[in-house]
Scaffold this active site. Structure first.
Site, PDB file in Angstrom:
ATOM      1  N   CYS A  72      -9.691  -7.203  -9.593  1.00  0.00           N
ATOM      2  CA  CYS A  72      -9.129  -5.938 -10.066  1.00  0.00           C
ATOM      3  C   CYS A  72      -7.592  -5.998 -10.077  1.00  0.00           C
ATOM      4  O   CYS A  72      -7.034  -6.748 -10.861  1.00  0.00           O
ATOM      5  CB  CYS A  72      -9.677  -4.795  -9.212  1.00  0.00           C
ATOM      6  SG  CYS A  72      -9.557  -3.240 -10.065  1.00  0.00           S
TER       7      CYS A  72
ATOM      8  N   HIS B 206     -15.528  -5.476  -9.737  1.00  0.00           N
ATOM      9  CA  HIS B 206     -15.650  -5.692  -8.286  1.00  0.00           C
ATOM     10  C   HIS B 206     -16.942  -6.430  -7.939  1.00  0.00           C
ATOM     11  O   HIS B 206     -17.984  -5.792  -7.749  1.00  0.00           O
ATOM     12  CB  HIS B 206     -15.635  -4.344  -7.555  1.00  0.00           C
ATOM     13  CG  HIS B 206     -14.278  -3.717  -7.542  1.00  0.00           C
ATOM     14  ND1 HIS B 206     -13.310  -4.034  -6.621  1.00  0.00           N
ATOM     15  CD2 HIS B 206     -13.719  -2.808  -8.369  1.00  0.00           C
ATOM     16  CE1 HIS B 206     -12.218  -3.347  -6.856  1.00  0.00           C
ATOM     17  NE2 HIS B 206     -12.429  -2.597  -7.918  1.00  0.00           N
TER      18      HIS B 206
ATOM     19  N   GLU C  12     -17.781  -7.628  -5.208  1.00  0.00           N
ATOM     20  CA  GLU C  12     -18.163  -7.362  -3.812  1.00  0.00           C
ATOM     21  C   GLU C  12     -19.005  -6.108  -3.654  1.00  0.00           C
ATOM     22  O   GLU C  12     -19.640  -5.901  -2.617  1.00  0.00           O
ATOM     23  CB  GLU C  12     -16.903  -7.252  -2.933  1.00  0.00           C
ATOM     24  CG  GLU C  12     -16.039  -6.007  -3.145  1.00  0.00           C
ATOM     25  CD  GLU C  12     -15.080  -6.112  -4.324  1.00  0.00           C
ATOM     26  OE1 GLU C  12     -15.303  -6.959  -5.206  1.00  0.00           O
ATOM     27  OE2 GLU C  12     -14.123  -5.329  -4.386  1.00  0.00           O
TER      28      GLU C  12
ATOM     29  N   SER D 294     -21.170   0.652  27.927  1.00  0.00           N
ATOM     30  CA  SER D 294     -21.513   2.001  27.498  1.00  0.00           C
ATOM     31  C   SER D 294     -23.001   2.155  27.232  1.00  0.00           C
ATOM     32  O   SER D 294     -23.478   3.251  26.981  1.00  0.00           O
ATOM     33  CB  SER D 294     -20.765   2.322  26.201  1.00  0.00           C
ATOM     34  OG  SER D 294     -21.301   1.533  25.155  1.00  0.00           O
TER      35      SER D 294
ATOM     36  N   GLY E 128     -24.158   0.788  24.614  1.00  0.00           N
ATOM     37  CA  GLY E 128     -24.193   0.517  23.170  1.00  0.00           C
ATOM     38  C   GLY E 128     -24.181  -0.980  22.885  1.00  0.00           C
ATOM     39  O   GLY E 128     -24.056  -1.805  23.787  1.00  0.00           O
ATOM     40  N   VAL E 129     -24.304  -1.292  21.590  1.00  0.00           N
ATOM     41  CA  VAL E 129     -24.445  -2.691  21.188  1.00  0.00           C
ATOM     42  C   VAL E 129     -23.171  -3.500  21.468  1.00  0.00           C
ATOM     43  O   VAL E 129     -23.230  -4.606  22.021  1.00  0.00           O
ATOM     44  CB  VAL E 129     -24.777  -2.773  19.679  1.00  0.00           C
ATOM     45  CG1 VAL E 129     -24.931  -4.212  19.236  1.00  0.00           C
ATOM     46  CG2 VAL E 129     -26.029  -1.995  19.372  1.00  0.00           C
TER      47      VAL E 129
END
Ligand code: XMP
Length: 506
Positions: A78, A166, A168, A220, A222-223
């Site tokens: 782009c 684009h 992507e 935490s 979390g992951v």
């Protein structure tokens, strides 16, 4: 390790370019457009991103291409393509037909290495107001759309290409093939970016970085923090101490369950029950931002206090991931992240920082976690906000409200699992509203709270759509909550998407 450099001119899609290249098992880094590195030993190719600017804008972002052109394979996307054209004497004009959205690409050169395996007329995603109207003689036009003649070009025999669409973006049907042709065939990537190689090199680097020093990490549940902890544990064993704080705003049984699974994983973890401290600090506070601040500050104070009980700690480990790193590099300064739970911790503690995941996207963190043998249930957990149920209890927080919300939330989340819906939803949670409504139970009039159920689909939490959960499922959950949770006599379902709503209610 081989790498592709993506020079960022500020496009909203730059992160997506990086994610797609990582999907091709190739390591890449996003750098500000004018920060091409001096050290280029591992660089195998360069991509110039899109931009919110026009190349004709007086404020257009400009770079010296001489360290790149002809020295590395180069792909302009782009703005990147338009910049290459303009730089060589081509003309870029604001087009009458601004091309946004889908277009079909017709290729002109079947031998071109960028287009191997691409179907003719495949859909590509356009998003620009400018178009290259004239290219220098050295440019070789390899593809067009109905409205854009120079949709794809190569410059002479150089390994330099430009595409005005684009590749992507997921809507570009053969976009990943185009990027694969560039990265693998043209740049010669040997696809060495895999979870195994990441783990191996990171463990080695962590050992070098930290040596025999002691490290503390805030878990935490979390992951990200879990994967960071397991990686560090692999590298330095018991020199890592993890601290998991119960702020009284976790899900039902979460503190015990998570602590147990951390111990099972062999982590050296200290659980701190700080429920009372948080409830006392939050007492009577109804302002959402103040509640967040109290919870954040409480966490930092408690973590700091507990960490100081340990001896000789030199490092603070954090589960920072790549999107946070990129955001702090943001060249346009347009992205504002408001959810820094442990921001301020490194400054307060005066420790050196170690961030084993700072190069990974979220999906890569999950792949690494799986490779490390962390349980699928932990890896697949929905995101959960740092302030926890604190932002899901509207108004002031009391232990009894936490109890109501925990019980209702447990019924909802367990039902999502039982119905096989948990993994189909990006995030789900329950909200305790301060609204009371009239109901009737048996012969008795009730006047109790309204609970709201929320489920959304999203890729990164920046935008989200509400999930159309089956009516039978909602009916069962509503029934069970009203029957079993004392203090609730009505359940509603949140059908708002983000924007304009947010995922959390506070
Ligand atoms: P919103 O409510 O802004 O949430 O649409 C987007 C995502 O961020 C999570 N969230 C937080 N996460 N600390 C966090 O770690 C926070 O203070 C916080 N606030 C919101 C939210 O759960 C959703 O996934």
């Amino acid at each position: 390790m081989q790498k592709i450099i993506i020079l960022d001119f500020g496009s909203q899609y730059t992160q997506l370019i990086a994610r797609r290249i990582r999907e091709l098992d190739t390591y890449c880094e996003i750098l500000p457009y004018n920060k091409f590195p001096a050290e280029t030993e591992d660089v195998i190719g360069v991509i110039l991103s899109g931009s919110p600017y026009s190349v004709n804008d007086p404020k257009a972002l400009e770079i010296d291409l001489s360290p790149i052109r002809g020295k590395f394979p180069l792909l302009g996307i782009c703005y990147g393509a338009q910049y290459l054209a303009k730089n060589d004497g081509g003309t870029v004009e604001s087009s009458n037909t601004r091309e946004y959205g889908k277009a079909r690409l017709v290729w002109h050169d079947n031998q071109d290495p960028l287009m191997h395996g691409i179907r003719d007329n495949s859909v590509v995603w356009m998003s620009h107001g400018d178009s290259i109207t004239h290219t220098p003689d050295s440019f070789h036009n390899v593809g067009s759309t109905a409205d854009v003649k120079n949709a794809a070009f190569r410059i002479g025999d150089e390994k330099t290409w430009g595409v005005q669409f684009h590749p992507e973006v997921y809507h570009s049907e053969d976009g990943l093939i185009i990027l694969g042709n560039f990265v693998r065939d043209i740049c010669g990537s040997n696809s060495d970016w895999t979870p195994e190689s990441f783990i191996e090199s990171t463990v080695e680097r962590l050992r070098e970085q930290v040596g025999d020093d002691k490290v503390v990490l805030a878990l935490s549940g979390g992951v990200d923090s879990t994967v960071a902890a397991v990686l560090l544990n692999k590298a330095i064993g018991n020199n890592l101490t993890c601290i998991f704080v119960d702020n009284g705003l976790l899900r039902l049984n979460e503190f015990d369950d998570v602590l147990r699974s951390y111990s099972d994983m062999g982590l050296n973890v200290i659980g701190v029950d700080a429920k009372e401290e948080f409830y006392n600090a939050l007492k009577g506070e109804t302002d959402p931002e103040k509640k967040r601040k109290i919870i954040g500050k409480g966490f930092i104070d408690i973590f700091d206090r507990e960490a100081h009980k340990l001896k000789d700690i030199k490092w603070l480990a954090q589960g920072t991931i790549y999107p946070d790193v990129i955001e702090s590099l943001s060249i346009t300064g347009m992205v504002i992240k408001s959810h820094h739970n442990v921001g301020g911790l490194p400054e307060k503690m005066n420790l050196r920082l170690v961030e084993p995941l700072r190069l990974l996207f979220k999906d890569e963190v999950r792949r690494v976690g799986r490779q490390l043998g962390i349980s699928p249930t932990l890896i697949g957990r929905h995101p959960f906000p740092g302030p926890g149920l604190g932002v899901r209890i509207l108004g002031d927080i009391t232990p009894d409200k936490v109890r109501i919300l925990q019980e209702a939330d447990h019924i909802y989340i367990q039902a999502l699992r039982d119905w096989g819906l948990y993994d189909k939803v990006w995030q789900a949670g329950t909200i305790l509203t301060p609204i009371r409504s009239v109901g009737v139970m048996g012969d008795e009039r009730t006047y109790e709270n309204v609970v709201a159920l929320r489920a959304v689909n999203s890729t990164d939490g920046m935008t989200a759509t509400w999930t159309p959960l089956p009516h039978d499922f909602l009916a069962e959950v509503s029934n069970n909550i009203i029957r079993k949770v004392r203090g609730v006599n009505r359940v509603v379902y949140d059908i708002s998407s983000k924007p304009p709503s947010t995922i959390e209610w506070e």
